[in-house]
Design a protein around this motif. Structure first.
Motif, PDB file in Angstrom:
ATOM      1  N   ASP A 163      -2.180  -1.415   8.506  1.00  0.00           N
ATOM      2  CA  ASP A 163      -3.342  -0.564   8.031  1.00  0.00           C
ATOM      3  C   ASP A 163      -4.063   0.004   9.490  1.00  0.00           C
ATOM      4  OD1 ASP A 163      -6.216  -0.803   6.182  1.00  0.00           O
ATOM      5  OD2 ASP A 163      -7.068  -2.419   8.063  1.00  0.00           O
ATOM      6  N   GLY A 164      -5.292   0.249   9.188  1.00  0.00           N
ATOM      7  CA  GLY A 164      -5.810   1.118  10.153  1.00  0.00           C
ATOM      8  C   GLY A 164      -4.911   2.284  10.875  1.00  0.00           C
ATOM      9  N   SER A 165      -2.981   3.110  10.043  1.00  0.00           N
ATOM     10  CA  SER A 165      -2.176   3.115  11.224  1.00  0.00           C
ATOM     11  C   SER A 165      -2.909   4.508  11.568  1.00  0.00           C
ATOM     12  CB  SER A 165      -1.239   4.040  10.734  1.00  0.00           C
ATOM     13  OG  SER A 165      -1.620   4.055   8.782  1.00  0.00           O
ATOM     14  N   ASN A 185     -19.324   2.069   8.487  1.00  0.00           N
ATOM     15  CA  ASN A 185     -19.474   3.677   9.007  1.00  0.00           C
ATOM     16  C   ASN A 185     -20.551   4.119   8.434  1.00  0.00           C
ATOM     17  OD1 ASN A 185     -19.136   6.263   9.145  1.00  0.00           O
ATOM     18  ND2 ASN A 185     -16.435   5.713   8.433  1.00  0.00           N
ATOM     19  N   ASP A 202      -0.934  -4.569   3.796  1.00  0.00           N
ATOM     20  CA  ASP A 202      -0.439  -3.254   3.520  1.00  0.00           C
ATOM     21  C   ASP A 202       0.080  -3.533   5.289  1.00  0.00           C
ATOM     22  OD1 ASP A 202      -1.014  -1.210   5.224  1.00  0.00           O
ATOM     23  OD2 ASP A 202      -3.572  -1.187   4.463  1.00  0.00           O
ATOM     24  N   LYS A 209     -13.801   1.819  -0.257  1.00  0.00           N
ATOM     25  CA  LYS A 209     -12.531   2.145  -0.083  1.00  0.00           C
ATOM     26  C   LYS A 209     -11.590   1.274   0.029  1.00  0.00           C
ATOM     27  CE  LYS A 209     -10.321   4.629   4.360  1.00  0.00           C
ATOM     28  NZ  LYS A 209     -10.048   4.715   4.859  1.00  0.00           N
ATOM     29  N   LEU A 210     -11.877  -0.333   0.840  1.00  0.00           N
ATOM     30  CA  LEU A 210     -10.262  -0.930   0.561  1.00  0.00           C
ATOM     31  C   LEU A 210      -9.909  -1.804  -0.535  1.00  0.00           C
ATOM     32  CD1 LEU A 210     -12.305  -2.523   3.936  1.00  0.00           C
ATOM     33  CD2 LEU A 210     -10.741  -1.066   2.946  1.00  0.00           C
ATOM     34  N   ARG A 211      -8.809  -2.361   0.089  1.00  0.00           N
ATOM     35  CA  ARG A 211      -7.723  -2.631  -1.620  1.00  0.00           C
ATOM     36  C   ARG A 211      -8.009  -4.254  -1.357  1.00  0.00           C
ATOM     37  NH1 ARG A 211      -5.863   2.513   0.105  1.00  0.00           N
ATOM     38  NH2 ARG A 211      -6.582   2.040   2.346  1.00  0.00           N
ATOM     39  N   GLY A 249     -13.017   1.839  12.572  1.00  0.00           N
ATOM     40  CA  GLY A 249     -12.603   2.279  11.177  1.00  0.00           C
ATOM     41  C   GLY A 249     -10.925   1.508  10.877  1.00  0.00           C
ATOM     42  N   SER A 250     -10.554   0.121  11.884  1.00  0.00           N
ATOM     43  CA  SER A 250      -9.462  -0.829  11.898  1.00  0.00           C
ATOM     44  C   SER A 250      -9.743  -1.918  11.531  1.00  0.00           C
ATOM     45  CB  SER A 250      -8.445  -0.778  13.005  1.00  0.00           C
ATOM     46  OG  SER A 250      -6.929  -0.879  12.487  1.00  0.00           O
ATOM     47  N   LEU A 251      -9.915  -2.462   9.921  1.00  0.00           N
ATOM     48  CA  LEU A 251     -10.277  -3.825   9.328  1.00  0.00           C
ATOM     49  C   LEU A 251      -9.873  -4.667  10.641  1.00  0.00           C
ATOM     50  CD1 LEU A 251     -12.105  -5.099   6.841  1.00  0.00           C
ATOM     51  CD2 LEU A 251      -9.341  -4.928   5.774  1.00  0.00           C
ATOM     52  N   GLU A 295       0.748  -1.429  -0.372  1.00  0.00           N
ATOM     53  CA  GLU A 295      -0.057  -0.467  -0.099  1.00  0.00           C
ATOM     54  C   GLU A 295       0.880   1.377  -0.204  1.00  0.00           C
ATOM     55  OE1 GLU A 295      -3.418   0.433   2.979  1.00  0.00           O
ATOM     56  OE2 GLU A 295      -3.446   2.491   2.959  1.00  0.00           O
ATOM     57  N   PHE A 307     -19.533  -7.398   8.856  1.00  0.00           N
ATOM     58  CA  PHE A 307     -18.674  -6.035   8.049  1.00  0.00           C
ATOM     59  C   PHE A 307     -18.660  -5.636   7.103  1.00  0.00           C
ATOM     60  CE2 PHE A 307     -14.716  -3.861   6.766  1.00  0.00           C
ATOM     61  CZ  PHE A 307     -14.496  -3.012   7.896  1.00  0.00           C
ATOM     62  N   TYR A 311     -18.232  -3.175   3.734  1.00  0.00           N
ATOM     63  CA  TYR A 311     -17.355  -1.415   3.207  1.00  0.00           C
ATOM     64  C   TYR A 311     -17.778  -1.134   1.854  1.00  0.00           C
ATOM     65  CZ  TYR A 311     -15.967   2.929   4.390  1.00  0.00           C
ATOM     66  OH  TYR A 311     -15.516   4.635   4.551  1.00  0.00           O
ATOM     67  N   PHE A 358     -17.316  -0.386  14.643  1.00  0.00           N
ATOM     68  CA  PHE A 358     -16.219   0.001  14.043  1.00  0.00           C
ATOM     69  C   PHE A 358     -15.877   0.507  14.315  1.00  0.00           C
ATOM     70  CE2 PHE A 358     -15.432   2.695  10.169  1.00  0.00           C
ATOM     71  CZ  PHE A 358     -15.477   1.348   9.134  1.00  0.00           C
ATOM     72  N   GLU A 384      -5.857  -6.230   1.514  1.00  0.00           N
ATOM     73  CA  GLU A 384      -7.104  -5.641   2.864  1.00  0.00           C
ATOM     74  C   GLU A 384      -7.441  -7.235   2.307  1.00  0.00           C
ATOM     75  OE1 GLU A 384      -6.143  -1.417   3.764  1.00  0.00           O
ATOM     76  OE2 GLU A 384      -7.729  -1.687   1.822  1.00  0.00           O
TER      77      GLU A 384
HETATM   78  P1  AHM Z   1      -5.963   2.681   5.728  1.00  0.00           P
HETATM   79  O1  AHM Z   1      -5.056   1.480   5.325  1.00  0.00           O
HETATM   80  O2  AHM Z   1      -4.793   4.061   5.279  1.00  0.00           O
HETATM   81  O3  AHM Z   1      -5.698   3.450   7.372  1.00  0.00           O
HETATM   82  O4  AHM Z   1      -6.974   2.595   5.459  1.00  0.00           O
HETATM   83  C1  AHM Z   1      -8.011   1.462   5.918  1.00  0.00           C
HETATM   84  C2  AHM Z   1      -8.644   1.622   6.784  1.00  0.00           C
HETATM   85  C3  AHM Z   1      -9.864   0.274   7.569  1.00  0.00           C
HETATM   86  O5  AHM Z   1      -8.799  -0.374   8.538  1.00  0.00           O
HETATM   87  C4  AHM Z   1     -10.719   0.922   7.181  1.00  0.00           C
HETATM   88  O6  AHM Z   1     -12.194  -0.302   8.079  1.00  0.00           O
HETATM   89  C5  AHM Z   1     -11.518   1.782   7.006  1.00  0.00           C
HETATM   90  O7  AHM Z   1     -10.169   2.593   6.303  1.00  0.00           O
HETATM   91  C6  AHM Z   1     -12.405   2.636   7.606  1.00  0.00           C
HETATM   92  O8  AHM Z   1     -12.264   3.607   7.111  1.00  0.00           O
HETATM   93  P2  AHM Z   1     -13.319   5.067   7.350  1.00  0.00           P
HETATM   94  O9  AHM Z   1     -12.865   5.450   8.727  1.00  0.00           O
HETATM   95  O10 AHM Z   1     -12.760   6.130   5.973  1.00  0.00           O
HETATM   96  O11 AHM Z   1     -14.621   4.287   7.368  1.00  0.00           O
END
Ligand code: AHM
Ligand code: MG
Length: 328
Positions: free
Chosen positions: A116-118, A207, A113, A270-272, A242-244, A94, A258, A260, A240, A276
């Motif tokens: 992830d979720g950094s 989300n 990645d 959003k996810l790759r 925000g950390s996959l 990534e 889950f 997205y 949720f 991911e």
């Molecule tokens: P990142 O790879 O830049 O960390 O983004 C991926 C993360 C996932 O861990 C999570 O599920 C998602 O972005 C949450 O996105 P958002 O908060 O925009 O809905």
């Protein structure tokens, strides 16, 4: 488990060759590289507030997202450890616009990645490293097109979750194995040789800030999750982070879904796909769950770009059936 009874990764792979694809020796070598890199990430994250590793690095990645200092640190650790292992021909990360060639003689491709979720690190919330491995079908210099593979072709996939403890979860297509990191003496020890996810559950993870730009079917599913029982109590609970990796791992253990999906902010999702969704989908299927990009199986997508995104639906079998029934 007493420390003298710990089953370490080497022992588990050596004693269970049939769980580790055609070549357990190569798999072990790649897993050892992942252990090495994630041990360094663990040690740094755990002291993050005391080191100069918090916050943004001051640059953006190819997707226009702000890169965190820890993203770059984790990426460097994975590249270095995988280079030393000798089996990896190239990495799609990534954090790098283009693939990184490592060893032309390497027999495998690695997608990751590295963290992830950094953006959650600064607020002390769990993050993860995600990885996916394909066996090469050609030799010589690696081209980017070599990464255009189907998800079902992965021979090794998994993640490291830096949570209340650090754990390594992986599959080679014969079940899901979990290892817990023991910081003294820095080893990953077997915690569960065969994780299975519940077929049912009551967690939905999405989300909801995106609610107004979701497809009607997904909106209806969210409304369904919020319906109350006859006695007025809830039928589902929302989670949720925000950390996959953390969101998925919780749902895998407890039972949940889950989602997205495509949103106005991320019309392709959003996810790759490569680093991911594919690896996490393989883990989910091996644990008895389901992963799709809508109504269709996610692992049947053939990648066309290393950074491509996809809508992602993943979770417990019966909950996924219900969620999918709202889509068509
Ligand atoms: P990142 O790879 O830049 O960390 O983004 C991926 C993360 C996932 O861990 C999570 O599920 C998602 O972005 C949450 O996105 P958002 O908060 O925009 O809905
Ligand atoms: Mg990510």
């Amino acid at each position: 488990m007493k420390s003298e009874n710990l089953v370490l990764l080497n022992q588990f792979v050596e004693e269970n060759p049939s769980l580790h694809s055609e070549n357990p020796v190569d798999i072990l070598s790649i897993l050892k590289a992942i252990e090495k890199a994630s041990t360094k990430v663990h040690n740094t994250i755990n002291r993050a507030g005391l080191l100069d590793v918090l916050g943004a690095a001051g640059s953006e990645n190819i997707q226009g997202e702000e890169v965190q200092k820890m993203d770059l640190f984790a990426n460097d650790q994975f590249i270095e450890a995988l280079k030393d292992c000798g089996h990896i021909a190239a990495i799609a990360s990534e954090e790098n616009d283009e693939i990184i060639s490592l060893n032309t003689t390497g027999e495998y491709l690695f997608a990751t990645d590295p963290l992830d979720g950094s953006s959650n690190i600064d607020v002390n919330i769990s993050v993860g490293s995600i990885f996916s491995v394909f066996k090469r079908t050609v030799t010589g210099e690696v081209t980017t097109e070599e990464f255009n593979r189907f998800g079902y072709e992965q021979i090794l996939a998994g993640y490291v979750l830096y949570g209340t403890s650090t754990i390594l979860i992986y599959t080679c297509g014969h079940g899901v194995h979990s290892f817990t990191f023991d910081p003294k003496p820095e080893v990953f020890a077997l915690a569960n040789p065969a994780i299975q996810t519940p077929e049912n559950g009551n967690i939905y993870s999405i989300n909801e800030g995106n609610y107004n730009s979701l497809d009607k079917g997904i909106q209806n599913y969210v409304t369904y999750c919020k319906a109350l029982k006859e006695n007025g109590k809830r039928t589902h609970t929302a989670r949720f982070m925000g950390s996959l990796v953390a969101d998925f791992h919780r749902n895998m253990l407890k039972g949940g879904v889950f989602i997205y999906p495509a949103t106005a902010d991320a019309p392709e999702g959003k996810l790759r796909l490569l680093y991911e969704c594919n690896p996490i989908a393989m883990i989910a299927e091996q644990a008895g769950g389901t992963a799709t990009w809508g109504t269709e199986r996610l692992l049947n997508i053939k990648a066309s770009d290393i950074h491509q995104r996809t809508p992602f639906f993943i979770g417990s079998k019966n909950m996924m059936k219900k969620a999918i029934s709202f889509l068509s």
